[in-house]
Design a protein around this motif. Structure first.
Motif, mmCIF file in Angstrom:
data_model
loop_
_atom_site.group_PDB
_atom_site.id
_atom_site.type_symbol
_atom_site.label_atom_id
_atom_site.label_comp_id
_atom_site.label_asym_id
_atom_site.label_seq_id
_atom_site.Cartn_x
_atom_site.Cartn_y
_atom_site.Cartn_z
ATOM 1 N N PHE A 278 4.678 -44.121 31.009
ATOM 2 C CA PHE A 278 5.386 -43.534 29.783
ATOM 3 C C PHE A 278 4.955 -42.413 29.420
ATOM 4 O O PHE A 278 5.344 -41.689 28.502
ATOM 5 N N ALA A 279 3.906 -41.558 30.106
ATOM 6 C CA ALA A 279 3.299 -40.415 29.736
ATOM 7 C C ALA A 279 4.303 -39.127 29.393
ATOM 8 O O ALA A 279 4.192 -38.574 28.400
ATOM 9 N N ALA B 197 6.207 -39.906 26.391
ATOM 10 C CA ALA B 197 5.428 -39.733 25.212
ATOM 11 C C ALA B 197 4.868 -38.259 24.854
ATOM 12 O O ALA B 197 5.107 -38.007 23.832
ATOM 13 N N GLU B 198 4.945 -37.664 25.876
ATOM 14 C CA GLU B 198 4.361 -36.314 25.710
ATOM 15 C C GLU B 198 5.680 -35.150 25.290
ATOM 16 O O GLU B 198 5.549 -34.432 24.512
ATOM 17 N N ARG B 199 6.850 -35.794 25.640
ATOM 18 C CA ARG B 199 8.174 -34.818 25.091
ATOM 19 C C ARG B 199 8.489 -35.191 23.820
ATOM 20 O O ARG B 199 9.005 -34.406 23.184
ATOM 21 N N ILE B 200 8.568 -36.450 23.467
ATOM 22 C CA ILE B 200 8.962 -36.858 21.948
ATOM 23 C C ILE B 200 7.920 -36.731 20.999
ATOM 24 O O ILE B 200 8.201 -36.611 19.794
ATOM 25 N N SER B 201 6.558 -36.653 21.130
ATOM 26 C CA SER B 201 5.467 -36.621 20.383
ATOM 27 C C SER B 201 5.811 -35.469 19.301
ATOM 28 O O SER B 201 5.326 -35.681 18.000
ATOM 29 N N PRO B 202 5.794 -34.353 19.850
ATOM 30 C CA PRO B 202 5.987 -33.164 18.408
ATOM 31 C C PRO B 202 6.929 -33.611 17.421
ATOM 32 O O PRO B 202 6.989 -32.965 16.370
ATOM 33 N N GLY C 114 -2.477 -43.226 13.515
ATOM 34 C CA GLY C 114 -1.874 -41.813 13.941
ATOM 35 C C GLY C 114 -1.404 -41.576 15.395
ATOM 36 O O GLY C 114 -2.178 -41.777 16.362
ATOM 37 N N PHE C 115 -0.044 -41.292 15.474
ATOM 38 C CA PHE C 115 0.452 -40.856 16.828
ATOM 39 C C PHE C 115 0.159 -41.757 17.865
ATOM 40 O O PHE C 115 -0.697 -41.342 18.721
ATOM 41 N N SER C 116 0.377 -43.313 17.588
ATOM 42 C CA SER C 116 -0.015 -44.216 18.484
ATOM 43 C C SER C 116 1.233 -44.576 19.161
ATOM 44 O O SER C 116 2.264 -44.862 18.679
ATOM 45 N N VAL C 117 1.291 -44.690 20.435
ATOM 46 C CA VAL C 117 2.394 -45.304 21.337
ATOM 47 C C VAL C 117 2.331 -46.627 21.725
ATOM 48 O O VAL C 117 1.118 -47.010 22.497
ATOM 49 N N SER C 118 3.300 -47.376 21.819
ATOM 50 C CA SER C 118 3.350 -48.869 22.373
ATOM 51 C C SER C 118 4.737 -48.914 23.167
ATOM 52 O O SER C 118 5.555 -48.286 22.749
ATOM 53 N N ALA C 119 4.745 -50.045 23.990
ATOM 54 C CA ALA C 119 6.015 -50.215 24.989
ATOM 55 C C ALA C 119 6.023 -51.590 25.043
ATOM 56 O O ALA C 119 5.259 -52.386 24.905
ATOM 57 N N MET D 39 14.564 -45.165 27.139
ATOM 58 C CA MET D 39 13.758 -44.333 28.212
ATOM 59 C C MET D 39 14.252 -42.819 28.276
ATOM 60 O O MET D 39 13.975 -42.166 28.975
ATOM 61 N N ASP D 40 15.534 -42.551 27.757
ATOM 62 C CA ASP D 40 16.046 -41.141 27.886
ATOM 63 C C ASP D 40 15.536 -40.378 26.601
ATOM 64 O O ASP D 40 15.796 -39.262 26.393
ATOM 65 N N GLY D 41 14.546 -40.937 25.615
ATOM 66 C CA GLY D 41 14.011 -40.331 24.686
ATOM 67 C C GLY D 41 14.780 -40.238 23.523
ATOM 68 O O GLY D 41 14.664 -39.379 22.729
ATOM 69 N N GLU D 42 15.833 -41.054 23.284
ATOM 70 C CA GLU D 42 16.723 -41.018 22.145
ATOM 71 C C GLU D 42 16.345 -42.105 21.417
ATOM 72 O O GLU D 42 15.794 -43.169 21.800
#
Length: 478
Positions: A28-29, A32-37, A176-181, A217-220
């Motif tokens: 998922f890296a 995650a890198e793409r949508i985090s900002p 802060g800025f934590s990702v889960s899947a 998974m398309d970042g939407e």
């Protein structure tokens, strides 16, 4: 040895093929890198009244009172704590446009005096509240930045399937800025709201995740993380995100008007159960049964109590919950075609929708005003002891002067009528979609239903002015 090696290779290949078939992401890296900002932490500040004394920690006069008072003084809760103080709360959100519009939950910012947005790169900006919708727990904020902001787009939540991979991001427990899947566990969940359409997910969601995005998974963004089901306040894998196809309509209205503007049909409705469908002669239990038509758009368009709404603006009506959402999402002032089943015949009505927010609290239409025959006799029928409504009963039951029908004096607790919720004090105003003023009227309607081969009869029952339809079975051997 060769056999063992070959077997291991087969197992690895099999597992690889299974993973590919499930569409399991290798990582998922990148996502995650793409949508985090575009994901933000939200801190709110609210002025609350202060408190004095040990606040019930120990009884007055206790030998521990001085100890706790000293402890509170050290922590700013001493004798001077009656002064107003600031309380902070944390939540999440996400940027939906380069000019600084941010979506979060209403409960994250409700009552806040100050709202501060923290971005992934570390920048902090104050936010202005544009509008809120408590019904869907959505709020829209706006920040003013020096340049365009990175943002994410909404996806189509209706095409998400149970089992699809999803990723949540936010500010759980202030980390802060934590990702889960996880995956989509269920669709179209309802909690307690009128317009609920939640995606259930097992992606970890905790306090502080509220208002954060749920990504495909398309970042939407396909959902806004709103609630969890938990016995202890922590994630147990049952989280709920308001579906994006609900959120986008709310956000568009908040952005344009600063408030929601939902369509309003102007009817009271109930689900069509199998026994109601049988009583009405319908082929299947679907649609929405109209139990009352107050003054409003539906009444102006010719709708009547007893109509079954089968289609609204080209959309087949499954049940009342779906109809409420479809109507609410339709533009105020739009003229729509509504297909109803009325006494076995299909009719198409043209109705111009009003605005629900303006109609909240509208008084239901009163019943007709003909004089009610004064009949003192009672009758036992279908487990009910019935008596025509007299002026004395109106006064005793504090009913409107125009109320009419048959009063339920008592209900046999062993009968179907009791099981379906009929109680003493209820007033039966219609049977078989015809008005009943006298006991003979009800007997006639029952006879007509039996002659037509019906197994049940539909009663319109009012309790405290609120109407509902109840289908009671008929004894066809009589």
């Amino acid at each position: 040895m060769f056999w063992l090696t070959t077997l291991s290779m087969v197992l690895i290949l099999s597992q690889s093929l299974m993973a590919h078939a499930r569409g399991a992401p290798e990582t998922f890296a990148d996502l995650a890198e793409r949508i985090s900002p575009a994901v933000v932490n939200i801190t709110t500040s609210t002025v609350v009244a202060g408190r004095t004394g040990p606040q019930g920690i120990v009884p007055e006069g206790s030998p521990f009172e001085d100890f706790f008072r000293e402890f509170q003084d050290r922590n700013g809760n001493g004798p001077n704590s009656d002064r107003p103080r600031r309380s902070s709360a944390l939540g999440s959100g996400f940027v939906i446009s380069e000019d600084g519009y941010i979506v979060t939950n209403n409960h994250v910012i409700e009552g806040a005096d100050e709202i501060m947005i923290e971005f992934f790169e570390g920048q902090e900006l104050p936010a202005q509240l544009i509008g809120t919708d408590p019904n869907t727990d959505i709020a829209l904020l706006k920040v003013e930045a020096d340049g365009p902001l990175k943002f994410v787009s909404f996806g189509d939540s209706d095409i998400s399937r149970v089992g699809d991979w999803v990723m949540a991001m936010g500010n759980p427990l202030g980390q802060g800025f934590s990702v889960s899947a996880g995956i989509v566990s269920a669709r179209n969940r309802a909690l307690s709201g009128t317009y609920d359409d939640y995606i259930q997910t097992d992606a970890a969601i905790n306090r502080g995740n509220s208002g954060g995005p749920l990504f495909n998974m398309d970042g939407e963004v396909i959902g806004v993380n709103t609630a969890i089901l938990s016995p202890n306040g922590g994630s147990i894998g049952i989280g709920f995100s308001m579906a994006s196809n609900v959120v986008t309509k709310v956000v568009d209205q908040l952005r344009e008007f600063g408030e929601t503007r939902r369509g309003w049909l102007g009817v009271r409705i109930q689900d069509v159960t199998p026994d109601v469908a049988e009583a009405l002669g319908l082929e299947k239990a679907s649609g929405a049964l109209v139990s009352d038509v107050p003054d409003g758009p539906a009444k102006d368009g010719g709708m009547m109590a007893g109509d079954v709404i089968m289609s609204f603006d080209g959309v087949d009506v499954v049940d009342t919950r779906q109809l409420v959402r479809v109507v609410a999402n339709t533009q105020v002032g739009k003229t729509v075609r509504v297909v109803v089943n009325r006494e076995g015949e299909t009719q198409t009505l043209k109705i111009t929708l009003g605005r629900r927010e303006e109609a909240e609290g509208a008084v239901p239409a009163s019943v007709t005003t003909d004089d009610t025959p004064e009949e003192p006799q009672t009758m036992d029928l279908m487990g009910l002891t019935l008596q025509p409504l007299t002026q004395d009963l109106r006064d005793e039951m504090q009913l409107d002067e125009n109320a009419k029908g048959l009063v339920v004096m008592s209900v046999d607790e062993t009968t179907e009528a009791f099981e379906k919720g009929l109680r003493a004090g209820d007033v039966i105003t219609e049977a078989g979609q015809s008005q009943v003023l006298a006991l003979a009227d009800l007997e006639d309607r029952i006879a007509e239903a039996k002659d037509a081969g019906r197994k049940s009869i539909l009663l319109l029952v009012r309790r405290g002015g609120d109407p509902r339809f109840v289908a009671l079975g008929l004894d066809t051997d009589e």
